[in-house]
Scaffold this motif. Sequence first.
Motif, mmCIF file in Angstrom:
data_model
loop_
_atom_site.group_PDB
_atom_site.id
_atom_site.type_symbol
_atom_site.label_atom_id
_atom_site.label_comp_id
_atom_site.label_asym_id
_atom_site.label_seq_id
_atom_site.Cartn_x
_atom_site.Cartn_y
_atom_site.Cartn_z
ATOM 1 N N ILE A 1 2.252 1.917 -3.498
ATOM 2 C CA ILE A 1 1.299 2.479 -4.469
ATOM 3 C C ILE A 1 0.980 3.930 -4.124
ATOM 4 O O ILE A 1 0.926 4.789 -5.000
ATOM 5 C CB ILE A 1 0.019 1.624 -4.508
ATOM 6 C CG1 ILE A 1 0.351 0.236 -5.009
ATOM 7 C CG2 ILE A 1 -1.010 2.252 -5.415
ATOM 8 C CD1 ILE A 1 -0.811 -0.707 -4.981
ATOM 9 N N ASN A 2 0.818 4.215 -2.826
ATOM 10 C CA ASN A 2 0.508 5.595 -2.445
ATOM 11 C C ASN A 2 1.641 6.530 -2.808
ATOM 12 O O ASN A 2 1.421 7.641 -3.297
ATOM 13 C CB ASN A 2 0.225 5.668 -0.939
ATOM 14 C CG ASN A 2 -1.090 5.024 -0.602
ATOM 15 O OD1 ASN A 2 -1.921 4.831 -1.482
ATOM 16 N ND2 ASN A 2 -1.278 4.678 0.652
ATOM 17 N N PHE B 1 3.810 6.069 -5.172
ATOM 18 C CA PHE B 1 3.801 6.181 -6.633
ATOM 19 C C PHE B 1 2.770 7.219 -7.070
ATOM 20 O O PHE B 1 3.054 8.084 -7.897
ATOM 21 C CB PHE B 1 3.487 4.821 -7.234
ATOM 22 C CG PHE B 1 3.545 4.785 -8.734
ATOM 23 C CD1 PHE B 1 4.749 4.618 -9.387
ATOM 24 C CD2 PHE B 1 2.398 4.938 -9.485
ATOM 25 C CE1 PHE B 1 4.805 4.607 -10.762
ATOM 26 C CE2 PHE B 1 2.443 4.928 -10.857
ATOM 27 C CZ PHE B 1 3.654 4.753 -11.498
ATOM 28 N N LEU C 1 -5.244 -4.305 -4.923
ATOM 29 C CA LEU C 1 -4.089 -3.399 -4.975
ATOM 30 C C LEU C 1 -3.482 -3.359 -6.377
ATOM 31 O O LEU C 1 -2.989 -2.309 -6.808
ATOM 32 C CB LEU C 1 -3.052 -3.817 -3.934
ATOM 33 C CG LEU C 1 -3.508 -3.559 -2.498
ATOM 34 C CD1 LEU C 1 -2.572 -4.185 -1.495
ATOM 35 C CD2 LEU C 1 -3.602 -2.071 -2.237
ATOM 36 N N GLU D 1 0.826 -1.206 0.000
ATOM 37 C CA GLU D 1 0.000 0.000 0.000
ATOM 38 C C GLU D 1 0.862 1.259 0.000
ATOM 39 O O GLU D 1 0.582 2.211 -0.725
ATOM 40 C CB GLU D 1 -0.931 -0.016 1.226
ATOM 41 C CG GLU D 1 -2.131 -0.918 1.011
ATOM 42 C CD GLU D 1 -2.659 -1.496 2.300
ATOM 43 O OE1 GLU D 1 -2.217 -1.069 3.384
ATOM 44 O OE2 GLU D 1 -3.516 -2.402 2.223
ATOM 45 N N LEU E 1 -2.822 -0.017 -8.587
ATOM 46 C CA LEU E 1 -1.581 0.325 -9.295
ATOM 47 C C LEU E 1 -1.868 0.604 -10.769
ATOM 48 O O LEU E 1 -1.318 1.543 -11.359
ATOM 49 C CB LEU E 1 -0.569 -0.816 -9.153
ATOM 50 C CG LEU E 1 0.820 -0.542 -9.701
ATOM 51 C CD1 LEU E 1 1.462 0.620 -8.959
ATOM 52 C CD2 LEU E 1 1.718 -1.752 -9.593
#
Lengths: 112, 500
Positions: free
Chosen positions: A38-39, A41, B171, A35, B175
Motif C-alpha cells: 500500500i505504501n 502504491f 489496511l 503494508e 488502500l
Amino acid sequence: MIVFVSCIILFLIGLYAVVTKRNLIKIAIGFALIEYAINLFFALVGFKRGALAPIITRLDTPHNFVDPIPQALVLTAIVIALGTTALMLTIILRIYSHYKTFDIAEIKKLRG
Amino acid sequence: MSFIPMFFVIPLVSAFLIPILGKIYKPLVWIVSTVASFALFVLALYGITVTQEIPMIVYKMGNWPPPLGIVMAFDSFSALMVLVISIIVFTGSLFSLRYMSRYTGQWKFYTLFMLITAGMMGVSITGDLFNMFVFLEIAAISSYALVAFGVGAEELEASFKYMIMGEIGGLTFLLAIALIYAKTSTLNLADISNSLQVMGHTTFFWMVLGMMLFAFFIKAALVPFHSWLPDAHPAAPAPISSLLSGTFIKVLGIYTTARLVFNIFGLTRANDPLFFNILIGFGLLSISFAGLTALSQKDYKRLLGFSSVSQIGYIMLGFGIGNYEGVAGAIFFILAHALAKGLLFLTSGAVVHAAGTRDLDKLSGLGERMPTTAWSFRFGSLSLIGIPPLVGFFAKFYIILGTIKAGFIWVALIAILLSVLTLGYLLKIENSVFMKKGKTDAKKAPFTMRIAMVFLVVLIVIFGIGFQTIINFVVGPAAHALLRGLEYSHLVFGSFIMNF
C-alpha cells in the motif's frame, strides 16, 4: 501501469500469507508485505516521470512537480504500521511463552 | 479559541500526563482520567446546544482553508456520537477505580483508555479521510492492547485474532483511500463528495465503496465478519468491554458507514434501492444469526458479546430503511444500545469482581447479595428488549415505524419476532445469576461501581421518559444531518462561523 499491477500482486501475496500460513511470525510478515504494497502504491500515485521536487523555485517556464502529499501520507502510514507490527510481535512473543509454539492450529483455547 | 479540537486534545493530553503523574502519586491516574472524561461530557452537552442553532461548525487546523488543510466538521450527528462516547467513558472510568485494583501497571491502563477515547472522538468529528484513518488506527491499536491487558493465554489469543481481522479491515480502508486519492487528488471529505458526484456512479465508485464497507463491517462486527467480537469483548477488562461494545463498534463501524454512504457517496433510498436492500439483508442476518448463537452461550460476557452483534443488526436495518423514521431510529438506537450494553457489561464486571467467575452454570444467588447490580441488570435488559417507559423501546419503535412506512411489512414482522431472542438470552442470565437460589460469599459491589451503574440506569429512565425532547433536540437533528446528503459539502465549504 505495470508497477501498479505489481503493487496489487504484492498486496495479494501478503494477504495469501495472512490467510493460509499457520506460523504466527509468517502471518506478521504477511501484514508487513501488505503494508509495503500500500505504501508503494501511495508513493507511486504522486510520482511523475521527469518532474521536479515540489519546492518553489524561480523558473521561467512552467514545470511539472511531483505531488508531495502522498509522501507525507506514506510517512504517517509507516509510523502506524510500525506501531501495529511492534504490538503484533509483542503479542506473538507473549503467546509463545504461554503455549510454547508458533503454530496457530495448536493455539485454540477459544472456540465457537 | 474553538472548542472543537478540545474533544481529542483533552484525552490526548491526559493520556500523556498520566504516566508522569502516576510516578509522583499513584491515585492521580484515576483522578486525571475521571476528571478528563467528565470535562468531555460537559463539552459534549455544550456541543449539543451549539448545534441547535448552527448546522455545521468547521474548524480549520492551522487555519488552512478547507480543500487544502485538515478540517474538523462538527454537525448534529457528530455531537450525538461525542455525547455517547463521553457518557460511556465517564462511567467506565468511575467503574475502573475498584475493578482495576487487582491488575498491575494501572497507569498503562488509563493511558490506553484515554488514547482509545481520543481516537473515537477524532473519528466522530473529523472532516478529512486520511485523518479519519489515523484516528481509527489510534483507537484500534489501543483496543488491541487493552483486550490483551490481562496477558493470560485467552486474552492474548483473543487479542491476536481481533488484531488480524481488524488490521485486514484497516489496511483495506487505507488502500481505498489511496485509490480515492489517485482518482480525485483530494482527501477532504466534502471535496471528495463533490468529485464523486461529477464522476457519477462508475465501477470505480462501487469498488471503492465496497472496499470501505468491507473495512467498516469488520470494525462493526456485522455477521459474516463478526468472529472476533465474541472473543475480544469478553477478554477485555469489564470497563473496556463496556466501552468496546457500547461505543467502539458504533463509532468505527456504524458512524463511518453512515457518514460515508449518506453524506460523501450521496446514496439515497430513492436512487439506489438495491444497495439499501443489501444493508437491510446484512442487518437481518446479524439479528437472527447472532441472536440464535447467543441463546446457547454459557459465559456471561460472551453472551453479551453475541447480543451486541445482534443489536448492531438493528442499527444497520434502520440505516438500510433510509427514510427519516428509520435513520432517526437507528441513531436513537446507537444511544439506547450504548447505555444499555455499557450498563450490562458493567454489571458483568461487578459480578466477576464479587464472584470471581463468569460461567453461568457456576454463578447463582447473586440477586439478594448484590441488589444494585441485579436491578441495574434488569433495567438494562428491559431497555434492550424494548419495554415502554425505557429508552430502548422508543428507539426500536422508530426503526419498526420506519420499516412499515417504507412498505417492508415482512421485515418489520421479522424484526419484532426476533426481539424475542433478546428476551430469551437475557432471561438466561437473569435466571441463573440473579434469580437462582444458591450459596455464595459475594459481597456488595463497591461504592464507585454502584455509582457508575446507577448513573446509567438514571440516564436510561430519563431519556426514556423524555424521549420526545431527545428526538427533537438530539436525534432528530442528527438524522436530518445525515439525510441532507450532499448538502454536507456546501455546508463545509460555506461555513465561515469560526469563532467557537
